[in-house]
Scaffold this motif. Structure first.
Motif, mmCIF file in Angstrom:
data_model
loop_
_atom_site.group_PDB
_atom_site.id
_atom_site.type_symbol
_atom_site.label_atom_id
_atom_site.label_comp_id
_atom_site.label_asym_id
_atom_site.label_seq_id
_atom_site.Cartn_x
_atom_site.Cartn_y
_atom_site.Cartn_z
ATOM 1 N N UNK A 175 -4.440 11.077 2.035
ATOM 2 C CA UNK A 175 -3.828 10.437 1.006
ATOM 3 C C UNK A 175 -4.618 9.270 0.386
ATOM 4 N N UNK A 176 -5.314 8.633 1.096
ATOM 5 C CA UNK A 176 -6.080 7.528 0.647
ATOM 6 C C UNK A 176 -7.248 8.077 -0.154
ATOM 7 N N UNK A 177 -7.897 9.241 0.215
ATOM 8 C CA UNK A 177 -9.006 9.691 -0.440
ATOM 9 C C UNK A 177 -8.367 10.115 -2.013
ATOM 10 N N UNK A 178 -7.218 10.670 -2.147
ATOM 11 C CA UNK A 178 -6.816 11.037 -3.270
ATOM 12 C C UNK A 178 -6.634 9.784 -4.585
ATOM 13 N N UNK A 179 -6.794 8.792 -3.899
ATOM 14 C CA UNK A 179 -6.884 7.517 -4.736
ATOM 15 C C UNK A 179 -8.087 7.078 -5.456
#
Lengths: 276, 276
Positions: B74-78
DNA sequence: CGGGTATGTTCATTGAACGAACATCGCCGT
DNA sequence: ACGGCGATGTTCGTTCAATGAACATACCCG
C-alpha cells in the motif's frame, strides 16, 4: 532529563511511525508534517527520515518534501498479492469490464479494512475516489461486506464495536441488520450496496476462493444507481468470481467447506431478493 | 565480547538490509535465507524480521516464510511515479499497444538500473521476463540507453567502470561504441536495441520529458526480431513519447534545455516537426 | 523589527540493540 | 536408537547508537 521517551518503544516502531505517516492523500509530507503526524520530537523525526532517504525508502525533493521512494515501490511489487491473485484475476476482470463497461474492483482483507488491489474503470462510469492501494470500509462497501462475511466472526464484533460510521443516509448502521446482511452473503456469496459508500453509487460484490476454499478476495462491479439493472449484473459478477476462483485451483466439490451454497446462488432464480 | 558488530552501522540500515533481501525472484525467504542473505547473526535477523512483521512491513506465513506485507505494498502505491507519470502515460501506452500489438514498456532511472514502471504485453508477442518493479540494465536495453544518455555524464563513466556485462553476443561491450550510441540518442531522442538483452528481441525506445524539459522516463516498444520493421515503429514510438511529454506539461519551445534536438527527431524527414 | 514557523545542529545521558552461547525440534543416514 | 546437521527459538550481560532538550539559523508576514 535528556532521554524522556517512554521506554518499551523500539527504533523500528518509530521508524515505521514515520514511514506510515504517508497515507493516501498525504503522500507528500514535509519534515514539519511528519513531526506533527507522529508526535515525535522533530530532531528524532529528522534523523529517522534522513536514514529512510539514505536507505532509499523515501525520496526527498529539493524543496524538502518527503515521498515514497522508488525502491520501496519496487519492494511493494514483490507482495504476494501481485502474484498469483492479481495476475490471475486481471484477464477475467478485463472480460467483465468489456461485457459491462462499468468499474470492476478487486479487494482483499487487511486488518479492519478492505484494500483495493486492482481496478478497471470506464471513463463514462461514475467516478469513485478509490485507487489501487486505497482502503474501503468493511461495513459499507460491497467488497467489504463480502470479506467481512467470510472472515473470523470476531472481526464483525470488532467492526460493530468500533462503530458503523454512516457515510450516507443509506449506510447500514444497525448491528443486527448488518449481521443479517452478512449471513445472507455467506449463504448466497453475493453482497449488494445501494448508495451506502456514496450516494448514487451501487455495487454488486462476490467472493474469490482459493484451492482450499478460503475466501482470499472480493470482486465487485460498481455502477451508477439506476443506469443498470443489478439483477443483470449479478450473474455476470458471480460467474466471473467463479472463473477467477477456478483459476486459483478452486473446484466446486473441493470447496464444500465454505463455498457450498454458492452453487445455488449462481442461479439468478431461486429467491431473487432483488434491489428495487 | 558480546557486542562485536562493526560500529557506525545504524539500526535502520540493518533493518533495510533485511527488507531489501527480498528481491525479484526471491520474494519469499525463510529466516535462514535472510540470515545468509544479510550476513548478520541470526538472532539479530530474527529480532528485526519479527519487528518488521509486527509493523506490517512483512508477512509471515504459518510455515515460516517471510514475504512483503500488504501495508508495505500500500505504501508503495503512494510513490510519486504512480501519479502523475503512470496515470498520464497509461492511456497513450494503451493507444500504442492497440496500434502495434506489441509490448509497450515505461521505465525510469533508479541508481544504476532502469526500473520497469508499467508494461502492456500482447499474448502473441515475444515473451520478455521483466515485470513492473523489475530492473533492466542501462547499457543493453532500449529504455536503459535512453535514460543513461540523458542522465548525468558521470553515470556513464560509472556504468562503464562497472563493466558492460554482455547478455548476448550483440550486447555493446565497447565503451567508445556505447558512448557513440548515447550521443546519437541525445541527438535523436531514440535508442535501438537489436538482441542485446536477449536474442531475437529488438526494441525502440524514446524519452519522456516533463514540463521542465527533463527526461523523467523512457518509453519503448519491444518486438520479436524480424516480425516488424523498426522503421515503421520508430515514428509511432516517438509520437507517443511526445504525447506523454505534452500531457506532463512539456512544450517544444519550453524544452530547449535538453529537448531541443527532439524536434528534428520527431519528423521522419529532417525537419518537419509534425504535430499535425 | 518582533513573533511565528520550518529546518538544521549539538551533546550528555542511557536504555535499547546486540550477538555469543545455549536450547529445542525435526530430519536424514546409519 | 543414535548422532550429526540445519533451522528456529531463547537468554542475558555488555555497550554504543539512539535520543531529545536546547540552541542556532533562515524565512515569511504584519
Amino acid at each position: 532529563m535528556p532521554h524522556s521517551n517512554q521506554p518499551g518503544r523500539s527504533v523500528a516502531s518509530r521508524l515505521f511511525e514515520v514511514l506510515f505517516a504517508l497515507r493516501t492523500g498525504r503522500s507528500r509530507l514535509t519534515l514539519a508534517d511528519l513531526t506533527r503526524e507522529t508526535g515525535l520530537p522533530h530532531a528524532t523525526v529528522r534523523r529517522l527520515a534522513l536514514e529512510l532517504v539514505e536507505a532509499g525508502a523515501l525520496d526527498r525533493s529539493p524543496d524538502g518534501g518527503f515521498t515514497v521512494g522508488i525502491r520501496l515501490w519496487q519492494l511493494g511489487t514483490l507482495a504476494p498479492l501481485s502474484v498469483p491473485l492479481r495476475t490471475v484475476a486481471l484477464p477475467f476482470m478485463d472480460d467483465l469490464h468489456a461485457a459491462l463497461r462499468q468499474h470492476v474492483q478487486l479487494a482483499i482483507l487487511e486488518g479492519t479494512s478492505a484494500v483495493l488491489v486492482e481496478r478497471l474503470s470506464s471513463g463514462h462510469a461514475v467516478d469513485v475516489a478509490s485507487q489501487p492501494g486505497g482502503q474501503l470500509p468493511l461495513h459499507s462497501s460491497g467488497v467489504g461486506k463480502v470479506l467481512l462475511a467470510h472472515a473470523a466472526p470476531d472481526l464483525t464484533d470488532q467492526i460493530i464495536a468500533a462503530g458503523l460510521t454512516p457515510h450516507t443516509q443509506h449506510t447500514t448502521t444497525e448491528p443486527t441488520w448488518l449481521r443479517a446482511e452478512l449471513a445472507e452473503c455467506r449463504e448466497t456469496g453475493v453482497a449488494y450496496v445501494h448508495g451506502e459508500t456514496s450516494l448514487g453509487v451501487d455495487s454488486v460484490a462476490t467472493r474469490v476462493l482459493n484451492a482450499e476454499g478460503e475466501v482470499v478476495a472480493a470482486l465487485s462491479v460498481v455502477v451508477s444507481a439506476g443506469t443498470v439493472d443489478l439483477r443483470t449484473v449479478r450473474p455476470t459478477v458471480i460467474a466471473c468470481g467463479l472463473a477467477v476462483s477456478r483459476s486459483l485451483g478452486w473446484r466446486p466439490s473441493a470447496g464444500t467447506r465454505q463455498a457450498g451454497p454458492l452453487a445455488r446462488a449462481a442461479g439468478p432464480s431461486s429467491r431473487s431478493r432483488s434491489s428495487d
